[in-house]
Write a protein that holds these residues in place. Structure first.
Motif, mmCIF file in Angstrom:
data_model
loop_
_atom_site.group_PDB
_atom_site.id
_atom_site.type_symbol
_atom_site.label_atom_id
_atom_site.label_comp_id
_atom_site.label_asym_id
_atom_site.label_seq_id
_atom_site.Cartn_x
_atom_site.Cartn_y
_atom_site.Cartn_z
ATOM 1 N N PHE A 16 0.839 -1.200 0.000
ATOM 2 C CA PHE A 16 0.000 0.000 0.000
ATOM 3 C C PHE A 16 0.874 1.250 0.000
ATOM 4 N N LEU A 17 1.847 1.298 0.894
ATOM 5 C CA LEU A 17 2.691 2.491 1.011
ATOM 6 C C LEU A 17 3.576 2.691 -0.221
ATOM 7 N N ASP A 18 4.016 1.585 -0.843
ATOM 8 C CA ASP A 18 4.769 1.711 -2.099
ATOM 9 C C ASP A 18 3.895 2.337 -3.189
ATOM 10 N N SER A 19 2.660 1.863 -3.285
ATOM 11 C CA SER A 19 1.736 2.426 -4.280
ATOM 12 C C SER A 19 1.434 3.885 -3.972
ATOM 13 N N LYS A 78 3.338 5.991 -2.353
ATOM 14 C CA LYS A 78 4.536 6.782 -2.641
ATOM 15 C C LYS A 78 4.639 7.082 -4.139
ATOM 16 N N GLU A 79 4.378 6.082 -4.968
ATOM 17 C CA GLU A 79 4.402 6.292 -6.421
ATOM 18 C C GLU A 79 3.311 7.273 -6.823
ATOM 19 N N PHE A 80 2.132 7.134 -6.264
ATOM 20 C CA PHE A 80 1.033 8.054 -6.564
ATOM 21 C C PHE A 80 1.409 9.482 -6.175
ATOM 22 N N ASP A 81 1.990 9.636 -4.999
ATOM 23 C CA ASP A 81 2.351 10.971 -4.499
ATOM 24 C C ASP A 81 3.343 11.688 -5.414
ATOM 25 N N ARG A 82 4.144 10.931 -6.168
ATOM 26 C CA ARG A 82 5.098 11.547 -7.095
ATOM 27 C C ARG A 82 4.383 12.354 -8.188
ATOM 28 N N GLY A 91 -3.329 0.203 -7.369
ATOM 29 C CA GLY A 91 -2.594 -0.682 -6.457
ATOM 30 C C GLY A 91 -2.893 -0.375 -5.008
ATOM 31 N N ALA A 92 -2.893 0.901 -4.648
ATOM 32 C CA ALA A 92 -3.174 1.294 -3.261
ATOM 33 C C ALA A 92 -4.598 0.901 -2.876
ATOM 34 N N LEU A 93 -5.550 1.171 -3.749
ATOM 35 C CA LEU A 93 -6.939 0.825 -3.427
ATOM 36 C C LEU A 93 -7.152 -0.680 -3.375
#
Length: 186
Positions: free
Chosen positions: A72-75, A77-81, A166-168
């Motif tokens: 979740f946190l990897d997804s 982090k990618e989203f936040d970019r 991915g996060a969802l």
């Protein structure tokens, strides 16, 4: 631009069997329509992630499932970019497009040509709206780099969509473990 959106949306909502509105303005305008809509959806996802990160239940689930937490946190982090691109596009194209149309039109050169199609069935198909949208997306890029900048925006939005999915997916998986919707059959 708004007229073009209505040509797509009206039949999509009002007709049960046809989405012919998608064809009226051509493939590029259709893609731009979904590109703009995606920026609005992704901006809502920014708010959703903010709320999830402060949710007590999610924090408890993270403690019980560190692998899901990591994914979740990897997804996230990618989203936040991509948050800045999402916010810019959402504000300029999704929510406040009418404010940026004048600036977009100022990017046109005097010899630039765009078509407006007069059609026997629905009278007017303003292909010019597609050109205005492209110029609004590219409003701050130097002349000559438009295609490169447009591709960068598309890649960024696409990557944000993938990361959010991915996060969802991880969130929904943790939710399903804690609140099973269906009884298991053993």
């Amino acid at each position: 631009m708004l007229y073009g959106d209505l040509l797509i949306e009206w039949p999509g909502i009002g007709e049960d069997e046809s989405f012919e509105g998608f064809e009226k303005l051509g493939k590029l305008h259709r893609k731009l329509y979904f590109f703009r809509a995606s920026s609005v959806t992704l901006q809502s996802c920014v708010h959703l992630l903010d709320q999830l990160m402060s949710n007590k239940s999610l924090k408890e689930w993270f403690e019980r499932d560190t692998a899901a937490k990591a994914r979740f946190l990897d997804s996230k982090k990618e989203f936040d970019r991509h948050k800045q691109v999402i916010a810019r596009l959402r504000n300029e194209l999704g929510a406040h497009a009418e404010q940026d149309v004048g600036r977009a039109i100022s990017r046109f050169s005097p010899d630039e040509v765009a078509s407006i199609e007069l059609h026997s069935k629905d009278l007017l198909r303003p292909h010019l709206a597609t050109n205005i949208l492209i110029h609004a997306i590219l409003r701050n890029c130097p002349k000559g780099s438009e295609e490169k900048e447009f591709r960068k925006a598309i890649i960024s939005i696409n990557a944000a969509q993938k990361a959010m999915a991915g996060a969802l997916s991880e969130f929904l998986g943790m939710y399903a473990k804690n609140y099973p919707l269906f009884a298991s059959r053993a």
